[in-house]
Design a protein around this motif. Structure first.
Motif, PDB file in Angstrom:
ATOM      1  N   MET A   1       0.842  -1.193   0.000  1.00 30.11           N
ATOM      2  CA  MET A   1       0.000   0.000   0.000  1.00 30.11           C
ATOM      3  C   MET A   1       0.874   1.239   0.000  1.00 30.11           C
ATOM      4  SD  MET A   1      -3.003   1.021   2.682  1.00 30.11           S
ATOM      5  CE  MET A   1      -3.877   2.562   2.544  1.00 30.11           C
ATOM      6  N   THR A   2       0.596   2.198  -0.885  1.00 29.39           N
ATOM      7  CA  THR A   2       1.400   3.408  -1.002  1.00 29.39           C
ATOM      8  C   THR A   2       1.173   4.310   0.198  1.00 29.39           C
ATOM      9  OG1 THR A   2       1.203   3.295  -3.403  1.00 29.39           O
ATOM     10  CG2 THR A   2       1.933   5.383  -2.455  1.00 29.39           C
ATOM     11  N   ALA A   3       2.258   4.843   0.744  1.00 30.79           N
ATOM     12  CA  ALA A   3       2.141   5.734   1.898  1.00 30.79           C
ATOM     13  C   ALA A   3       1.476   7.042   1.491  1.00 30.79           C
ATOM     14  CB  ALA A   3       3.532   6.009   2.466  1.00 30.79           C
ATOM     15  N   PRO A   4       0.583   7.566   2.324  1.00 29.97           N
ATOM     16  CA  PRO A   4      -0.015   8.869   2.027  1.00 29.97           C
ATOM     17  C   PRO A   4       1.050   9.962   1.976  1.00 29.97           C
ATOM     18  CG  PRO A   4      -1.198   7.746   3.797  1.00 29.97           C
ATOM     19  CD  PRO A   4       0.061   6.983   3.562  1.00 29.97           C
ATOM     20  N   VAL A   5       0.839  10.939   1.108  1.00 31.89           N
ATOM     21  CA  VAL A   5       1.791  12.035   0.941  1.00 31.89           C
ATOM     22  C   VAL A   5       1.166  13.313   1.477  1.00 31.89           C
ATOM     23  CG1 VAL A   5       3.138  13.394  -0.696  1.00 31.89           C
ATOM     24  CG2 VAL A   5       2.809  10.938  -1.081  1.00 31.89           C
ATOM     25  N   LEU A   6       1.858  13.942   2.410  1.00 39.00           N
ATOM     26  CA  LEU A   6       1.397  15.184   3.028  1.00 39.00           C
ATOM     27  C   LEU A   6       2.388  16.295   2.718  1.00 39.00           C
ATOM     28  CD1 LEU A   6      -0.248  16.937   5.082  1.00 39.00           C
ATOM     29  CD2 LEU A   6       1.205  15.937   6.887  1.00 39.00           C
ATOM     30  N   MET A   7       1.891  17.430   2.251  1.00 39.37           N
ATOM     31  CA  MET A   7       2.695  18.630   2.092  1.00 39.37           C
ATOM     32  C   MET A   7       2.305  19.603   3.192  1.00 39.37           C
ATOM     33  SD  MET A   7       4.826  20.821   0.786  1.00 39.37           S
ATOM     34  CE  MET A   7       5.351  20.118  -0.784  1.00 39.37           C
ATOM     35  N   ILE A   8       3.285  19.997   4.010  1.00 39.05           N
ATOM     36  CA  ILE A   8       3.060  21.018   5.030  1.00 39.05           C
ATOM     37  C   ILE A   8       3.638  22.318   4.502  1.00 39.05           C
ATOM     38  CG2 ILE A   8       3.468  21.733   7.410  1.00 39.05           C
ATOM     39  CD1 ILE A   8       3.876  18.818   8.155  1.00 39.05           C
ATOM     40  N   ALA A   9       2.779  23.207   4.068  1.00 35.46           N
ATOM     41  CA  ALA A   9       3.203  24.507   3.554  1.00 35.46           C
ATOM     42  C   ALA A   9       3.234  25.485   4.714  1.00 35.46           C
ATOM     43  CB  ALA A   9       2.244  24.983   2.462  1.00 35.46           C
ATOM     44  N   GLY A  10       4.457  25.798   5.145  1.00 34.23           N
ATOM     45  CA  GLY A  10       4.643  26.578   6.358  1.00 34.23           C
ATOM     46  C   GLY A  10       4.985  25.635   7.492  1.00 34.23           C
ATOM     47  N   CYS A  11       6.087  24.905   7.337  1.00 36.50           N
ATOM     48  CA  CYS A  11       6.434  23.838   8.277  1.00 36.50           C
ATOM     49  C   CYS A  11       7.207  24.422   9.457  1.00 36.50           C
ATOM     50  CB  CYS A  11       7.240  22.748   7.577  1.00 36.50           C
ATOM     51  SG  CYS A  11       7.383  21.218   8.527  1.00 36.50           S
ATOM     52  N   GLY A  12       6.486  25.152  10.301  1.00 35.20           N
ATOM     53  CA  GLY A  12       7.067  25.709  11.507  1.00 35.20           C
ATOM     54  C   GLY A  12       6.878  24.779  12.688  1.00 35.20           C
ATOM     55  N   ASP A  13       6.753  25.357  13.873  1.00 39.54           N
ATOM     56  CA  ASP A  13       6.656  24.557  15.089  1.00 39.54           C
ATOM     57  C   ASP A  13       5.476  23.596  15.045  1.00 39.54           C
ATOM     58  OD1 ASP A  13       7.534  24.218  18.034  1.00 39.54           O
ATOM     59  OD2 ASP A  13       5.398  24.629  18.197  1.00 39.54           O
ATOM     60  N   LEU A  14       4.316  24.077  14.623  1.00 37.27           N
ATOM     61  CA  LEU A  14       3.134  23.209  14.588  1.00 37.27           C
ATOM     62  C   LEU A  14       3.309  22.092  13.568  1.00 37.27           C
ATOM     63  CD1 LEU A  14       0.302  22.625  15.602  1.00 37.27           C
ATOM     64  CD2 LEU A  14      -0.581  24.253  13.913  1.00 37.27           C
ATOM     65  N   GLY A  15       3.854  22.416  12.406  1.00 37.99           N
ATOM     66  CA  GLY A  15       4.091  21.396  11.397  1.00 37.99           C
ATOM     67  C   GLY A  15       5.069  20.338  11.866  1.00 37.99           C
ATOM     68  N   LEU A  16       6.104  20.753  12.587  1.00 35.64           N
ATOM     69  CA  LEU A  16       7.079  19.802  13.111  1.00 35.64           C
ATOM     70  C   LEU A  16       6.417  18.854  14.116  1.00 35.64           C
ATOM     71  CD1 LEU A  16      10.157  22.157  13.673  1.00 35.64           C
ATOM     72  CD2 LEU A  16       9.857  20.464  11.862  1.00 35.64           C
ATOM     73  N   ARG A  17       5.555  19.396  14.959  1.00 39.08           N
ATOM     74  CA  ARG A  17       4.875  18.563  15.948  1.00 39.08           C
ATOM     75  C   ARG A  17       3.902  17.599  15.273  1.00 39.08           C
ATOM     76  NH1 ARG A  17       6.032  20.609  20.965  1.00 39.08           N
ATOM     77  NH2 ARG A  17       6.996  22.673  20.871  1.00 39.08           N
ATOM     78  N   LEU A  18       3.262  18.055  14.205  1.00 42.50           N
ATOM     79  CA  LEU A  18       2.381  17.167  13.467  1.00 42.50           C
ATOM     80  C   LEU A  18       3.172  16.031  12.838  1.00 42.50           C
ATOM     81  CD1 LEU A  18      -0.280  16.332  12.109  1.00 42.50           C
ATOM     82  CD2 LEU A  18       0.258  17.988  10.293  1.00 42.50           C
ATOM     83  N   ALA A  19       4.263  16.367  12.185  1.00 43.05           N
ATOM     84  CA  ALA A  19       5.066  15.343  11.510  1.00 43.05           C
ATOM     85  C   ALA A  19       5.631  14.322  12.482  1.00 43.05           C
ATOM     86  CB  ALA A  19       6.201  16.012  10.734  1.00 43.05           C
ATOM     87  N   ALA A  20       5.771  14.701  13.757  1.00 46.49           N
ATOM     88  CA  ALA A  20       6.326  13.788  14.766  1.00 46.49           C
ATOM     89  C   ALA A  20       5.277  12.878  15.381  1.00 46.49           C
ATOM     90  CB  ALA A  20       7.005  14.602  15.868  1.00 46.49           C
ATOM     91  N   GLN A  21       4.024  13.011  14.985  1.00 43.21           N
ATOM     92  CA  GLN A  21       2.978  12.162  15.556  1.00 43.21           C
ATOM     93  C   GLN A  21       3.216  10.699  15.162  1.00 43.21           C
ATOM     94  OE1 GLN A  21       0.399  13.293  17.656  1.00 43.21           O
ATOM     95  NE2 GLN A  21       1.784  15.059  17.591  1.00 43.21           N
ATOM     96  N   PRO A  22       3.233   9.787  16.125  1.00 42.83           N
ATOM     97  CA  PRO A  22       3.513   8.380  15.826  1.00 42.83           C
ATOM     98  C   PRO A  22       2.561   7.782  14.788  1.00 42.83           C
ATOM     99  CG  PRO A  22       3.647   8.770  18.185  1.00 42.83           C
ATOM    100  CD  PRO A  22       3.105  10.028  17.584  1.00 42.83           C
TER     101      PRO A  22
END
Length: 282
Positions: free
Chosen positions: A1-22
């Motif tokens: 199954m292909t992994a979902p692709v997410l683009m975070i436009a404006g990858c600041g503190d909130l984006g970093l915390r989102l990307a770190a979600q297990p």
């Protein structure tokens, strides 16, 4: 199954915390920001500036399943807000069109500042949005652009974000901040980690086939009068109450409901300012 692709436009503190979600560990995540040198290895860097029309050289050519637009203005004036939220979003949408990309969902990070209520009313996603100041008015303009983008779009209206790395309110209390008691000035907030888990909840719900609403409020369970929060922090920090006049907070006094987000399965780890600020002070 292909992994979902997410683009975070404006990858600041909130984006970093989102990307770190297990729960997003198997996702392919791109992070767009001016300086990508500090991005962790788990985020694919896309150096670029969405306030400029030119598409970044590193913009991915393949499909993008989800777009998170999370801007932060460089200038705190009306032109700065419009450049970050309206023109920036317009540019990113143009880049998607340039590459023929059509994400399954656009999540636009907005603010509860779009609500102009000032008498302590309860508000939710259906409440009137009639802000007095340019910040809320520009945000509404950007929201309309997101909803008219041709993409399935969801607005995520966040309350004031707080976290130990940016102890703004504690600093204000140490500096002698007071808040008027009558009439009470209701304030709303959300811990940055809870904001990240809310975004992850929305993405995973969409991926799982849940039909998302077009708007969710990102707030904790307990809006509170600002003087109550200030007095609690002052007691916890061991600071004597100053004798000076109360500092006037910007216009607006409302109580925001998170019932819709909770109905989706999201639960804040920090349900009120007490848990959030207590955790920071330990």
């Amino acid at each position: 199954m292909t992994a979902p692709v997410l683009m975070i436009a404006g990858c600041g503190d909130l984006g970093l915390r989102l990307a770190a979600q297990p729960l997003l560990a198997d996702w392919r995540i791109h992070g767009l920001r001016r300086d990508t040198t500090a991005l962790p290895a788990s985020i694919l860097p896309v150096p670029g500036d969405f306030t400029q029309p030119a598409c970044p050289d590193g913009w991915p050519a393949g499909p993008i399943d989800y777009l998170l637009y999370s801007a932060s203005p460089q200038r705190r004036d009306e032109d700065g807000y419009r450049l970050a939220y309206v023109e920036g979003l317009r540019n990113v949408l143009a880049w998607l069109a340039l590459y023929g990309q059509h994400p399954r969902r656009l999540l636009f990070v907005s603010s509860v500042g779009v609500y102009g209520q000032h008498d302590g009313e309860w508000v939710d996603e259906r409440s009137p949005t009639e802000p007095d100041g340019y910040t809320g008015q520009v945000m509404l303009e950007a929201e309309r652009l997101a909803l008219a983008s041709g993409l399935p779009a969801t607005l995520v209206r966040l309350a004031g974000l707080y976290h130990p790395s940016r102890p703004w309110l504690q600093g204000q209390v140490r500096a002698g901040m007071q808040a008027q008691q009558e009439p009470p000035q209701y304030s709303n907030r959300i811990h940055r980690d809870d904001a990240a888990t809310l975004l992850a909840t929305l993405l995973l719900a969409e991926q799982g086939g849940t039909a998302l609403e077009d708007c969710y409020l990102g707030v904790d369970d307990a809006p509170a009068p600002l003087h109550e929060v200030v007095d609690w922090l002052r007691q916890r920090l061991g600071i004597d109450a100053p004798d000076g006049p109360a500092i006037q907070r910007r216009a607006g006094s409302k109580r925001c409901s998170n019932a819709r987000a909770r109905a989706l399965g999201w639960t804040p780890r920090y349900p009120s300012y007490r848990e959030g600020y207590a955790d920071e002070q330990e």
